[in-house]
Design a protein around this motif. Structure first.
Motif, mmCIF file in Angstrom:
data_model
loop_
_atom_site.group_PDB
_atom_site.id
_atom_site.type_symbol
_atom_site.label_atom_id
_atom_site.label_comp_id
_atom_site.label_asym_id
_atom_site.label_seq_id
_atom_site.Cartn_x
_atom_site.Cartn_y
_atom_site.Cartn_z
ATOM 1 N N GLN A 150 43.398 34.496 36.594
ATOM 2 C CA GLN A 150 42.441 35.491 37.060
ATOM 3 C C GLN A 150 41.893 36.298 35.875
ATOM 4 O O GLN A 150 41.745 37.509 35.948
ATOM 5 C CB GLN A 150 43.112 36.422 38.072
ATOM 6 C CG GLN A 150 43.595 35.701 39.330
ATOM 7 C CD GLN A 150 44.239 36.656 40.328
ATOM 8 O OE1 GLN A 150 45.243 37.293 40.021
ATOM 9 N NE2 GLN A 150 43.662 36.749 41.505
ATOM 10 N N ASP A 152 38.981 36.695 34.535
ATOM 11 C CA ASP A 152 37.764 37.484 34.711
ATOM 12 C C ASP A 152 38.082 38.836 35.336
ATOM 13 O O ASP A 152 37.555 39.873 34.911
ATOM 14 C CB ASP A 152 36.767 36.713 35.584
ATOM 15 C CG ASP A 152 35.378 37.327 35.545
ATOM 16 O OD1 ASP A 152 34.849 37.520 34.438
ATOM 17 O OD2 ASP A 152 34.829 37.619 36.609
ATOM 18 N N LEU A 153 38.958 38.848 36.342
ATOM 19 C CA LEU A 153 39.350 40.103 36.982
ATOM 20 C C LEU A 153 40.235 40.937 36.063
ATOM 21 O O LEU A 153 40.074 42.161 35.968
ATOM 22 C CB LEU A 153 40.082 39.817 38.297
ATOM 23 C CG LEU A 153 39.271 39.164 39.417
ATOM 24 C CD1 LEU A 153 40.175 38.833 40.598
ATOM 25 C CD2 LEU A 153 38.124 40.064 39.860
ATOM 26 N N ILE A 179 37.976 31.781 31.831
ATOM 27 C CA ILE A 179 36.900 32.762 31.800
ATOM 28 C C ILE A 179 35.817 32.300 30.822
ATOM 29 O O ILE A 179 36.097 31.578 29.860
ATOM 30 C CB ILE A 179 37.457 34.146 31.365
ATOM 31 C CG1 ILE A 179 36.412 35.256 31.505
ATOM 32 C CG2 ILE A 179 38.004 34.079 29.954
ATOM 33 C CD1 ILE A 179 36.982 36.647 31.221
ATOM 34 N N GLU A 355 34.765 32.769 44.578
ATOM 35 C CA GLU A 355 34.195 33.462 43.430
ATOM 36 C C GLU A 355 35.238 33.688 42.350
ATOM 37 O O GLU A 355 34.965 33.530 41.155
ATOM 38 C CB GLU A 355 33.585 34.801 43.862
ATOM 39 C CG GLU A 355 32.874 35.535 42.735
ATOM 40 C CD GLU A 355 32.223 36.829 43.190
ATOM 41 O OE1 GLU A 355 31.642 37.525 42.345
ATOM 42 O OE2 GLU A 355 32.308 37.146 44.403
ATOM 43 N N HIS A 356 36.449 34.058 42.752
ATOM 44 C CA HIS A 356 37.564 34.243 41.828
ATOM 45 C C HIS A 356 38.806 33.595 42.436
ATOM 46 O O HIS A 356 38.980 33.605 43.666
ATOM 47 C CB HIS A 356 37.860 35.723 41.582
ATOM 48 C CG HIS A 356 36.707 36.502 41.017
ATOM 49 N ND1 HIS A 356 36.278 36.338 39.722
ATOM 50 C CD2 HIS A 356 35.910 37.440 41.577
ATOM 51 C CE1 HIS A 356 35.255 37.143 39.507
ATOM 52 N NE2 HIS A 356 35.009 37.820 40.606
#
Length: 421
Positions: A150, A152-153, A179, A355-356
């Motif tokens: 994860q 990007d988050l 990412i 999306e994630h």
């Protein structure tokens, strides 16, 4: 991080009970001896004072700088006089510090367990920094699992801007971050802006560059697309004119200049696929879509990150479908995506992504659903399995009450779950 108060029982069998009591006695003796030594050292170091005010002040300052027995009621009152440790998000790190300082492994283990339970993308970078400080290898590994899957988050979270420079550097060096490099660059600028504020400096491109220091050259800027570079780093004013010019030449010139930045893309994570059918088929009247829901429930025996679904496409040639996919836990929507995919008429599966990636915990049933809309009939799965071993992960499947288009364990749509582990 919101405080979530709960009691953690410290497990011990009959064989460990005597050892546990001995640990407690040693902890009391060590704690009291340490505090006595600290106070004795302070009295020796402090200059004599007739009215005693300066000595009292020194003791107060010492109490603030070196939290010990009196500063940690969790250790003293809960652990020493019962078999429970009461932890919450606001005190767990201080408690872990004290447990490490006074060598109380049972309390340290309870703290690490608490942190692992609360681990998610928004706090993974902060906990990575703390786990490295406390040398908790297992917690460090769990943090990396979350950050990789994860990324990007994790890198867009406020917690990322709070990490120390060494942790920033090892994150930027990480090969397996899932990412785009343009997002890594923006995250690094956000960290640099926060560092400028911590140092009382104005947030300017020049100061951000200074704040990043050598970490700037861990960014794989040449691995971006030309458009991403032109829209981002090239206009950021963080790079020098020479660096910007040379990177543009690297994209376009036959004789490419030597760059100070790594040019290779990050490897990222390879998605894994759990296929739940042993065969696929098609018939003249199946599988039809009129906005009805195909759904299945699943559970896993270890933490994974759900990335998307593999779906069957048209059985009559090339066709496009609109689809809405969802992931729920006990009726609560965790993720969804509305998109389209193009199938080629084969029985292959076609990936549709959230999306994630979404964190999925072990031993809990989740529901995945797909609502397709298209004129063409599609393939469907047969000979479904209730349990599938996929690498290190065991999946269990059961029918979902949300399914209104015929999909179940034995047959139907949603042949694949796509995940990271």
């Amino acid at each position: 991080m919101a405080a979530e108060l709960f009691s953690t029982s410290l497990p011990h069998g009959e064989e460990e009970e005597e050892e546990e009591e001995e640990t407690k006695r040693n902890f009391i003796q060590l704690s009291e001896a340490k505090e006595s030594a600290d106070r004795h050292d302070d009295r020796i170091a402090a200059p004599s004072n007739n009215n005693g005010e300066e000595e009292e002040e020194e003791e107060e300052e010492d109490g603030e700088e070196r939290p010990g027995w009196q500063a940690h009621p969790t250790l003293r009152e809960r652990y020493m006089y019962s078999d429970e440790v009461e932890l919450d998000a606001d005190t767990v790190l201080a408690t872990l510090y004290a447990a490490k300082k006074y060598i109380v492994p049972a309390v340290a283990k309870a703290c690490v367990g608490f942190l692992e339970t609360s681990l998610e993308a928004r706090n993974a970078c902060v906990l990575l920094s703390q786990s490295r400080l406390f040398e908790e290898a297992e917690l460090t590994q769990r943090c990396w699992e979350v950050i990789d899957a994860q990324a990007d988050l994790a890198l867009r979270s406020e917690g990322f801007c709070e990490i120390d420079r060494p942790t920033l550097e090892i994150v930027l060096q990480r090969e397996t971050l899932n990412i785009r490099e343009a997002a890594v660059f923006q995250a690094a600028l956000s960290w640099a802006a926060a560092e400028c504020r911590r140092q009382g400096l104005a947030v300017t491109p020049r100061n951000q560059r200074t704040a990043l220091g050598k970490a700037l050259y861990l960014l794989r800027i040449p691995s971006m697309s030309l458009q991403e570079f032109a829209d981002g780093p090239a206009q950021s004013d963080v790079l020098t004119l020479t660096e910007t010019h040379n990177i543009f030449l690297w994209y376009t010139a036959t004789n490419k200049p030597q760059l100070d930045f790594p040019v290779g893309k990050r490897v990222g994570l390879a998605p894994q696929r759990c296929h739940r059918f042993q065969a696929s088929a098609y018939r003249s009247n199946q599988w039809r879509y009129r906005g009805r829901c195909d759904s299945i429930q699943f559970a896993v025996d270890r933490r994974i990150f759900m990335a998307g679904l593999g779906l069957y496409g048209s059985s009559g040639g090339k066709a496009e479908y609109s689809v809405r996919i969802e992931l729920k836990r006990q009726g609560t929507l965790l993720a969804q995506n509305l998109t389209k995919f193009l199938s080629d008429g084969s029985s292959s599966t076609f990936p549709v992504w959230f999306e994630h990636p979404v964190q999925v915990e072990q031993d809990t049933f989740y529901t995945v659903s797909a609502v397709l809309d298209g004129n063409e009939l599609s393939y469907f799965g047969q000979e479904g399995m209730t349990e599938v071993q996929c690498g290190k992960v065991t999946f269990q499947f059961q029918c979902s009450s949300d399914s209104t288009n015929g999909t179940g364990v034995q047959g139907g749509q949603i042949p694949e779950l796509i995940f990271y582990c």
